[in-house]
Design a protein around this motif. Structure first.
Motif, PDB file in Angstrom:
ATOM      1  N   THR A 151       0.814  -1.225   0.000  1.00  0.00           N
ATOM      2  CA  THR A 151       0.000   0.000   0.000  1.00  0.00           C
ATOM      3  C   THR A 151       0.846   1.273   0.000  1.00  0.00           C
ATOM      4  O   THR A 151       0.296   2.369   0.000  1.00  0.00           O
ATOM      5  CB  THR A 151      -0.930   0.041   1.234  1.00  0.00           C
ATOM      6  N   LEU A 184       2.461  -2.308  -8.137  1.00  0.00           N
ATOM      7  CA  LEU A 184       1.058  -1.916  -8.084  1.00  0.00           C
ATOM      8  C   LEU A 184       0.745  -1.112  -9.346  1.00  0.00           C
ATOM      9  O   LEU A 184       1.419  -0.125  -9.630  1.00  0.00           O
ATOM     10  CB  LEU A 184       0.785  -1.064  -6.844  1.00  0.00           C
ATOM     11  N   LEU A 197      -6.959   0.633  -8.871  1.00  0.00           N
ATOM     12  CA  LEU A 197      -5.735  -0.108  -8.579  1.00  0.00           C
ATOM     13  C   LEU A 197      -5.864  -1.526  -9.117  1.00  0.00           C
ATOM     14  O   LEU A 197      -6.932  -2.136  -9.034  1.00  0.00           O
ATOM     15  CB  LEU A 197      -5.481  -0.144  -7.071  1.00  0.00           C
ATOM     16  N   VAL A 198      -4.760  -2.046  -9.632  1.00  0.00           N
ATOM     17  CA  VAL A 198      -4.760  -3.394 -10.208  1.00  0.00           C
ATOM     18  C   VAL A 198      -3.531  -4.139  -9.706  1.00  0.00           C
ATOM     19  O   VAL A 198      -2.412  -3.590  -9.718  1.00  0.00           O
ATOM     20  CB  VAL A 198      -4.735  -3.343 -11.756  1.00  0.00           C
ATOM     21  N   ASN A 199      -3.714  -5.390  -9.250  1.00  0.00           N
ATOM     22  CA  ASN A 199      -2.559  -6.171  -8.785  1.00  0.00           C
ATOM     23  C   ASN A 199      -2.058  -7.105  -9.892  1.00  0.00           C
ATOM     24  O   ASN A 199      -2.527  -7.054 -11.039  1.00  0.00           O
ATOM     25  CB  ASN A 199      -2.894  -6.942  -7.502  1.00  0.00           C
ATOM     26  N   HIS A 203      -6.730  -8.266 -10.395  1.00  0.00           N
ATOM     27  CA  HIS A 203      -7.831  -7.866  -9.508  1.00  0.00           C
ATOM     28  C   HIS A 203      -7.875  -6.340  -9.416  1.00  0.00           C
ATOM     29  O   HIS A 203      -6.841  -5.689  -9.270  1.00  0.00           O
ATOM     30  CB  HIS A 203      -7.637  -8.469  -8.122  1.00  0.00           C
ATOM     31  N   VAL A 204      -9.085  -5.765  -9.494  1.00  0.00           N
ATOM     32  CA  VAL A 204      -9.255  -4.315  -9.544  1.00  0.00           C
ATOM     33  C   VAL A 204      -9.953  -3.807  -8.284  1.00  0.00           C
ATOM     34  O   VAL A 204     -10.907  -4.422  -7.801  1.00  0.00           O
ATOM     35  CB  VAL A 204     -10.076  -3.900 -10.782  1.00  0.00           C
ATOM     36  N   VAL A 205      -9.464  -2.703  -7.739  1.00  0.00           N
ATOM     37  CA  VAL A 205     -10.077  -2.056  -6.574  1.00  0.00           C
ATOM     38  C   VAL A 205     -10.232  -0.564  -6.868  1.00  0.00           C
ATOM     39  O   VAL A 205      -9.311   0.078  -7.376  1.00  0.00           O
ATOM     40  CB  VAL A 205      -9.214  -2.259  -5.304  1.00  0.00           C
ATOM     41  N   THR A 222      -8.553   3.324  -0.332  1.00  0.00           N
ATOM     42  CA  THR A 222      -9.152   2.342  -1.231  1.00  0.00           C
ATOM     43  C   THR A 222     -10.549   1.952  -0.758  1.00  0.00           C
ATOM     44  O   THR A 222     -10.927   2.195   0.392  1.00  0.00           O
ATOM     45  CB  THR A 222      -8.287   1.082  -1.315  1.00  0.00           C
ATOM     46  N   ASP A 224     -11.477  -1.317  -1.040  1.00  0.00           N
ATOM     47  CA  ASP A 224     -11.370  -2.721  -0.651  1.00  0.00           C
ATOM     48  C   ASP A 224      -9.901  -3.079  -0.485  1.00  0.00           C
ATOM     49  O   ASP A 224      -9.018  -2.263  -0.747  1.00  0.00           O
ATOM     50  CB  ASP A 224     -12.030  -3.618  -1.715  1.00  0.00           C
ATOM     51  N   LEU A 226      -6.548  -4.952  -1.540  1.00  0.00           N
ATOM     52  CA  LEU A 226      -5.896  -5.435  -2.752  1.00  0.00           C
ATOM     53  C   LEU A 226      -4.570  -6.078  -2.356  1.00  0.00           C
ATOM     54  O   LEU A 226      -3.557  -5.396  -2.195  1.00  0.00           O
ATOM     55  CB  LEU A 226      -5.648  -4.287  -3.738  1.00  0.00           C
ATOM     56  N   ARG A 229      -1.085 -10.410  -4.703  1.00  0.00           N
ATOM     57  CA  ARG A 229      -1.524 -11.456  -5.629  1.00  0.00           C
ATOM     58  C   ARG A 229      -2.820 -12.043  -5.085  1.00  0.00           C
ATOM     59  O   ARG A 229      -3.024 -12.119  -3.893  1.00  0.00           O
ATOM     60  CB  ARG A 229      -0.479 -12.562  -5.765  1.00  0.00           C
TER      61      ARG A 229
END
Length: 230
Positions: A151, A184, A197-199, A203-205, A222, A224, A226, A229
């Motif tokens: 983060t 990130l 944000l995408v990991n 996965h998208v937040v 955020t 949620d 993230l 992985r």
């Protein structure tokens, strides 16, 4: 007779003085001065989404008042470092405690700059409960530090800086290396221009707070959790 320090005490004294100077040099000294510069302090209201959901009735025999009062607004002040603004937010109470537990919190009071994608209470607690033994359990210290390190990014990545970098790269996506060592990805949504944000697994937040200026960086919040992985 003038008192003198022994060699050992001199060494200890000098060592403490050097350490104190070093620590002082690390702390963020960036401040706006409202006395000398009228109207120079700016503030952004921080979200209070999770806490509104976290009042519960205790028993049927007691007075049922899930929400007896409204939560006062909290603000992120542009002339204060990340550590101070995170400390004032009830929404980030769990995140703050986890940062302290991992030893990362003090870093956010230093010059940096740092960009933080802070985790709100409700999603954090939901995620933590799914970890065997509990995420805050000492046995999961490595996992907790990896999650929190994901983060935090070195550098001041304000919305303006992100847009400028994406324009230069001719892309709506940019990857930033976090303190955990993982990358990130920040993506600009073509529909509304907001950042998500995408990991590493795609996965998208989404974000609740889209970049509040700090004296030592930028603060996002955020919607949620993230993980690096998954």
């Amino acid at each position: 007779m003038t008192p003198t320090l022994s060699k050992a005490r001199k060494t200890t004294f000098l060592g403490c003085a050097v350490a104190a100077i070093a620590l002082a040099g690390c702390e963020s000294g960036a401040r706006q001065d409202p006395f000398l510069h009228p109207n120079s302090v700016t503030a952004v209201q921080m979200p209070a989404i999770s806490s509104a959901h976290m009042f519960h009735e205790s028993t049927k025999t007691e007075t049922s008042t899930p929400v007896a009062y409204t939560e006062p607004p909290t603000f992120s002040l542009a002339d204060r470092p990340l550590m101070e603004n995170i400390s004032t937010s009830l929404e980030l109470a769990d995140y703050r405690q986890a940062l302290r537990q991992t030893g990362l919190f003090a870093r956010l009071g230093r010059n940096g700059p740092y960009t933080v994608f802070a985790l709100p209470n409700e999603p954090f607690e939901r995620f933590a409960a799914q970890v065997p033994g509990g995420l805050m359990n000492p046995q999961n210290a490595v996992q907790l530090k990896q999650l929190l390190g994901f983060t935090i990014v070195r550098g001041n990545w304000s919305p303006a800086a992100l847009n400028k970098a994406m324009t230069r790269l001719r892309s709506d996506r940019i990857g930033l290396k976090t303190l955990s060592g993982d990358v990130l990805s920040i993506q600009r949504d073509g529909a509304n221009g907001q950042f998500v944000l995408v990991n590493a697994t795609g996965h998208v937040v989404k974000l609740w707070l889209n970049g509040a200026p700090q004296s030592n960086g930028t603060l996002y919040i955020t919607q949620d959790i993230l993980p690096p992985r998954g």
